[in-house]
Design an enzyme around this catalytic site. Structure first.
Site, PDB file in Angstrom:
ATOM      1  N   ASP A 275     -12.584  -1.075  -2.846  1.00 41.96           N
ATOM      2  CA  ASP A 275     -12.879  -1.103  -4.065  1.00 41.96           C
ATOM      3  C   ASP A 275     -14.015  -2.123  -4.121  1.00 41.96           C
ATOM      4  O   ASP A 275     -15.006  -1.218  -4.937  1.00 41.96           O
ATOM      5  CB  ASP A 275     -11.801  -1.197  -5.262  1.00 41.96           C
ATOM      6  CG  ASP A 275     -10.612  -0.167  -4.903  1.00 41.96           C
ATOM      7  OD1 ASP A 275     -10.919   1.024  -4.315  1.00 41.96           O
ATOM      8  OD2 ASP A 275      -9.818  -0.257  -5.365  1.00 41.96           O
TER       9      ASP A 275
ATOM     10  N   GLY B 104      -6.537   2.903 -15.601  1.00 39.25           N
ATOM     11  CA  GLY B 104      -5.417   2.965 -15.376  1.00 39.25           C
ATOM     12  C   GLY B 104      -5.664   5.053 -14.185  1.00 39.25           C
ATOM     13  O   GLY B 104      -4.707   5.082 -14.358  1.00 39.25           O
ATOM     14  N   ALA B 105      -6.714   5.111 -14.231  1.00 32.76           N
ATOM     15  CA  ALA B 105      -7.802   6.488 -13.417  1.00 32.76           C
ATOM     16  C   ALA B 105      -7.440   6.367 -11.933  1.00 32.76           C
ATOM     17  O   ALA B 105      -8.406   7.874 -11.509  1.00 32.76           O
ATOM     18  CB  ALA B 105      -8.272   7.108 -13.972  1.00 32.76           C
ATOM     19  N   GLY B 106      -7.491   5.654 -12.018  1.00 33.54           N
ATOM     20  CA  GLY B 106      -8.184   5.293  -9.656  1.00 33.54           C
ATOM     21  C   GLY B 106      -8.845   5.185  -9.512  1.00 33.54           C
ATOM     22  O   GLY B 106      -9.676   5.236  -8.989  1.00 33.54           O
TER      23      GLY B 106
ATOM     24  N   THR C 174      -6.824   3.868   4.440  1.00 32.40           N
ATOM     25  CA  THR C 174      -7.041   2.913   5.455  1.00 32.40           C
ATOM     26  C   THR C 174      -7.899   2.110   5.529  1.00 32.40           C
ATOM     27  O   THR C 174      -8.123   1.235   6.461  1.00 32.40           O
ATOM     28  CB  THR C 174      -8.586   4.027   5.824  1.00 32.40           C
ATOM     29  OG1 THR C 174      -9.114   4.196   4.613  1.00 32.40           O
ATOM     30  CG2 THR C 174      -7.681   5.963   6.682  1.00 32.40           C
TER      31      THR C 174
HETATM   32  C1  GLA Z   1      -7.244   1.133  -4.261  1.00 30.13           C
HETATM   33  C2  GLA Z   1      -6.943  -0.099  -2.884  1.00 30.13           C
HETATM   34  C3  GLA Z   1      -8.180   0.084  -1.949  1.00 30.13           C
HETATM   35  C4  GLA Z   1      -7.687   1.685  -1.011  1.00 30.13           C
HETATM   36  C5  GLA Z   1      -6.671   2.500  -2.123  1.00 30.13           C
HETATM   37  C6  GLA Z   1      -5.921   3.333  -0.871  1.00 30.13           C
HETATM   38  O1  GLA Z   1      -8.150   1.937  -5.048  1.00 30.13           O
HETATM   39  O2  GLA Z   1      -7.720  -0.573  -4.209  1.00 30.13           O
HETATM   40  O3  GLA Z   1      -7.962  -1.301  -1.779  1.00 30.13           O
HETATM   41  O4  GLA Z   1      -6.562   0.565  -0.226  1.00 30.13           O
HETATM   42  O5  GLA Z   1      -6.605   2.183  -3.333  1.00 30.13           O
HETATM   43  O6  GLA Z   1      -7.056   4.310  -0.139  1.00 30.13           O
END
Ligand code: GLA
Length: 381
Positions: free
Chosen positions: A167, A117-119, A33
């Site tokens: 992030d 790499g784990a988000g 979003t």
């Molecule tokens: C990644 C991107 C963020 C966001 C998320 C999904 O982490 O860096 O800016 O778009 O994906 O919400």
């Protein structure tokens, strides 16, 4: 970790560093979003990138990544992109200069415990930590929001991922025990307490690294823009999907390809879910919040198509484990972690059950992280 980092720095560079800690993030709800100018609800976590830093009175930045045993150097004059993780530091240095700020040479040591790499946004944390360090050492007077945008621009121009601001924002603005409801259009934000002593935020790593997801991510962004371009013809005031109501979208469904419609529909409803989720948190209604998380997962998987078999399995299996109130994939997708809200007493059983189930199918034991919501980037020593 900090004491060890200081010692390695002294041994390597024969001086005393400033140590910055920059956290990774979780996002409770509001996925994909941010670049649609909607809302997000992240918090900073107790896993960090540490950047030890000291000026060296030259024009050269010498970097050593302790975790990987890799080093590289670059001149602060004429910075250009290269390949690999050094682009994060090159890009931040470059974009700080683009703001008219002068930086000199530095010695830098990097370490951390955010799984790559784990988000959990280890790359955003690296940009935040390094940028914060430069700001401190050279007294540049940049705000946390400035540093967040510098990190985002670095991703766009040196790395090639057209990410949103979530992030970097979260890593820099986190507050212990709180999540942040960020309006990505106005950049106003509100700290919402996330203090549920009986519950934990637990991440389960799908063990699928999401590092190759950049191009798919950029495609999602384009598809959203395509939908907006169609709707704009009818509603000139619409700038992004943030401005679109479900009714407007449904009315013009036939004018869009089914894929573009699905992408837009996920985003438009995710905005509604986030707003409902914030209300639920304020009312201490975690059960309601959890239901919204399940719905977000469904949307990310079926309409936005950014999940994968492993993430779907983890999110669906979690629903059946006692003590779980909500679960979904988290972050950009194509791998990385699921985020689960789990009753504290049920965490051990949750961990064991999900690890066994996942291992049974994928022949890998997924890492499980029980996180705590912490302060954002700061000087640690
Ligand atoms: C990644 C991107 C963020 C966001 C998320 C999904 O982490 O860096 O800016 O778009 O994906 O919400």
């Amino acid at each position: 970790m900090i004491k060890n980092l200081q010692q390695v720095f002294r041994d390597r560079f024969q001086k005393e560093p400033l140590v910055i800690g920059a956290p990774g993030r979780v996002n409770l709800i509001g996925e994909h979003t941010d670049y649609n100018n909607g809302f997000v609800l992240p918090g900073a976590v107790d896993k960090r990138i540490y950047v030890a830093i000291a000026p060296n009175n030259t024009d050269t930045v010498n970097v050593y990544a302790n975790q990987f045993g890799e080093s590289f150097s670059f001149s602060v004059n004429g910075i250009e992109p290269r390949t690999g993780w050094m682009n994060y530091l090159l890009g931040v240095s470059y974009h700080i200069q683009q703001k008219g700020k002068q930086i000199g040479g530095l010695d830098v040591l990097i370490d951390g415990d955010i799984p790559v790499g784990a988000g959990m946004s280890s790359s955003a944390a690296l940009c935040s930590g390094y940028g914060f360090g430069l700001n401190e050492v050279f007294k540049l007077g940049l705000s946390r929001m400035d540093l967040a945008f510098i990190g985002q621009k670095t991703e766009h121009t040196f790395v090639g991922v057209k990410c949103g601001i979530m992030d970097q924002f979260a890593s820099l603005h986190g507050r212990e025990g709180h999540v942040m409801k960020l309006d990505c259009r106005s950049l106003e934000y509100e700290y919402i307490p996330f203090e549920f002593p009986d519950y934990k935020v637990v991440l389960v790593n799908s063990m699928v690294s999401h590092s190759l997801a950049g191009s798919e991510y950029n495609i999602r962004r384009q598809q959203c823009e395509e939908g907006v371009a169609i709707l704009k013809k009818h509603y000139p005031d619409i700038a992004t999907l943030r401005d679109v109501t479900p009714e407007q979208l449904l009315k013009h469904q036939e004018e869009m390809s089914p894929v573009v419609f699905d992408r837009c529909s996920y985003v438009v409803y995710e905005k509604e879910r986030l707003l409902a989720g914030c209300e639920a948190l304020k009312n201490n209604d975690l059960a309601k919040f959890g239901q919204l998380m399940y719905a977000t997962h469904e949307g990310l998987s079926k309409k936005y198509a950014v999940s994968c078999t492993e993430l779907d399995f983890l999110a669906e299996r979690a629903q059946t484990i006692p003590g779980v109130v909500g679960a979904r994939m988290m972050g950009g997708g194509f791998g990385g972690c699921t985020i689960n809200i789990v009753n504290t007493d049920a965490v051990d059983n949750f961990k064991q059950t999900i690890q066994e189930a996942f291992n049974g199918l994928f022949k890998k034991i997924p890492d499980v992280y029980v996180t705590a919501i912490q302060d954002g980037t700061r000087v640690m020593a």
